[in-house]
Design an enzyme around this catalytic site. Structure first.
Site, short mmCIF file in Angstrom:
data_model
loop_
_atom_site.label_atom_id
_atom_site.label_comp_id
_atom_site.label_asym_id
_atom_site.label_seq_id
_atom_site.Cartn_x
_atom_site.Cartn_y
_atom_site.Cartn_z
N LEU A 52 30.32 27.71 63.83
CA LEU A 52 31.64 28.31 63.98
C LEU A 52 32.26 28.53 62.62
O LEU A 52 32.43 27.58 61.84
CB LEU A 52 32.54 27.40 64.81
CG LEU A 52 32.16 27.18 66.27
CD1 LEU A 52 33.16 26.23 66.93
CD2 LEU A 52 32.09 28.49 67.02
N ASP A 60 38.49 13.56 73.46
CA ASP A 60 38.79 13.06 72.11
C ASP A 60 39.54 14.14 71.34
O ASP A 60 39.17 14.52 70.23
CB ASP A 60 37.48 12.69 71.40
CG ASP A 60 37.70 11.87 70.13
OD1 ASP A 60 38.82 11.37 69.92
OD2 ASP A 60 36.73 11.73 69.35
#
Length: 296
Positions: free
Chosen positions: A98, A200
């Protein structure tokens, strides 16, 4: 790492893509003694490769399957898990790389809207088909029909048992264990659905790609109360105000969230205590006292 291992990873990528793959460029992104990360490029595509010991193979597999679970919601962007496995003395996980940029105008608003859409994807039970990890700690996800018992036993209770094994003692620990026996009081007028959660969701686990799309990564996925994800976003500095406004507009939060978020973040604070040590003791003790205060 030897060339044979890279050759095996290259072949596995090719099998996953359905066409031969060759590495044109490779760059180490750093890491510690046990784990390293790399960027590799070939056929006009870039991949992020995590390498670890053989002991990391289950962890990499559950991360890959969690990414695929999130991808199936067609909401927030997540890196595509390409392949994972073991070779010689290492384990590996290959994902799309990414390219992250800065937050665009309207980015936090879109992040809130898309997280709300993700949370509308639900299961009929709490938990997940696999146990995974939260940071460096194990995370149990055995399926349960009851959220209160799930959070008491597999979240709060697990971390408290781990704290005892790590040598922690004191009144705060006994108070936290008593808190676990009274959890149902936080849910008298609130029945959460089992939403798919990142698990998370702090500021280090989201960003924006170069097109401005919000993206999340490094999940500790399970199906639970969506408020647990929102609570985590507030724990270490918080997300932008626009994020919370757009989330609440898209999927309004129950009034009791203001109290339950303290309870949910106690899980993460206990986890940090167990991983990083007594520097988190003060926050844990204050959270236990605050939760008990809500019940008085």
């Amino acid at each position: 790492m030897d060339s044979g291992t890279w050759a095996e990873i290259t072949r596995h990528i090719g099998r996953a893509l359905g066409q031969p793959f060759a590495i044109d460029r490779q760059r180490s992104l750093g890491g510690g003694a046990a784990n390293t990360s790399h960027r590799i490029e070939g056929q006009n595509r870039a991949f992020f490769v995590k390498l670890g010991s053989l002991a990391e193979s289950d962890r990499f597999a559950t991360e890959a399957l969690a990414l695929r679970e999130l991808h199936r919601t067609h909401t927030l962007k997540v890196p595509e898990a390409i392949c994972w496995g073991t070779s010689d003395r290492v384990s590996y996980l290959v994902m799309d790389f990414l390219e992250l940029g800065g937050a665009p105008a309207g980015g936090p608003q879109l992040l809130g809207e898309q997280l709300a859409a993700m949370h509308r994807h639900t299961s009929d039970r709490f938990g997940w088909e696999l146990n995974n990890t939260i940071g460096a700690s194990p995370q149990q996800n055995s399926w349960s029909d009851d959220w209160v018992s799930f959070f008491r036993d597999q979240r709060l209770g697990f971390q408290l048992r781990l704290a005892r094994r790590n040598g922690y003692r004191g009144a705060w620990l006994e108070e936290a264990e008593r808190l676990g026996d009274r959890l149902s009081a936080f849910f008298r007028d609130y029945q959460p659905e089992p939403s798919v959660l990142h698990g998370d969701l702090w500021s280090g686990n989201y960003g924006y790609d170069r097109d401005g799309n919000p993206t999340i990564f490094d999940p500790a996925l399970y199906y639970g109360d969506r408020e647990a994800d929102l609570a985590m976003t507030e724990l270490f500095g918080g997300f932008p105000a626009q994020f919370y406004r757009s989330y609440n507009d898209a999927y309004p939060l129950d009034a009791g969230y203001a109290q339950r978020k303290v309870l949910y973040n106690l899980y993460h604070l206990l986890n940090h205590l167990n991983i990083f040590g007594s520097g988190y003791m003060g926050q844990v003790q204050r959270s236990v006292s605050q939760c008990l205060g809500f019940l008085s």
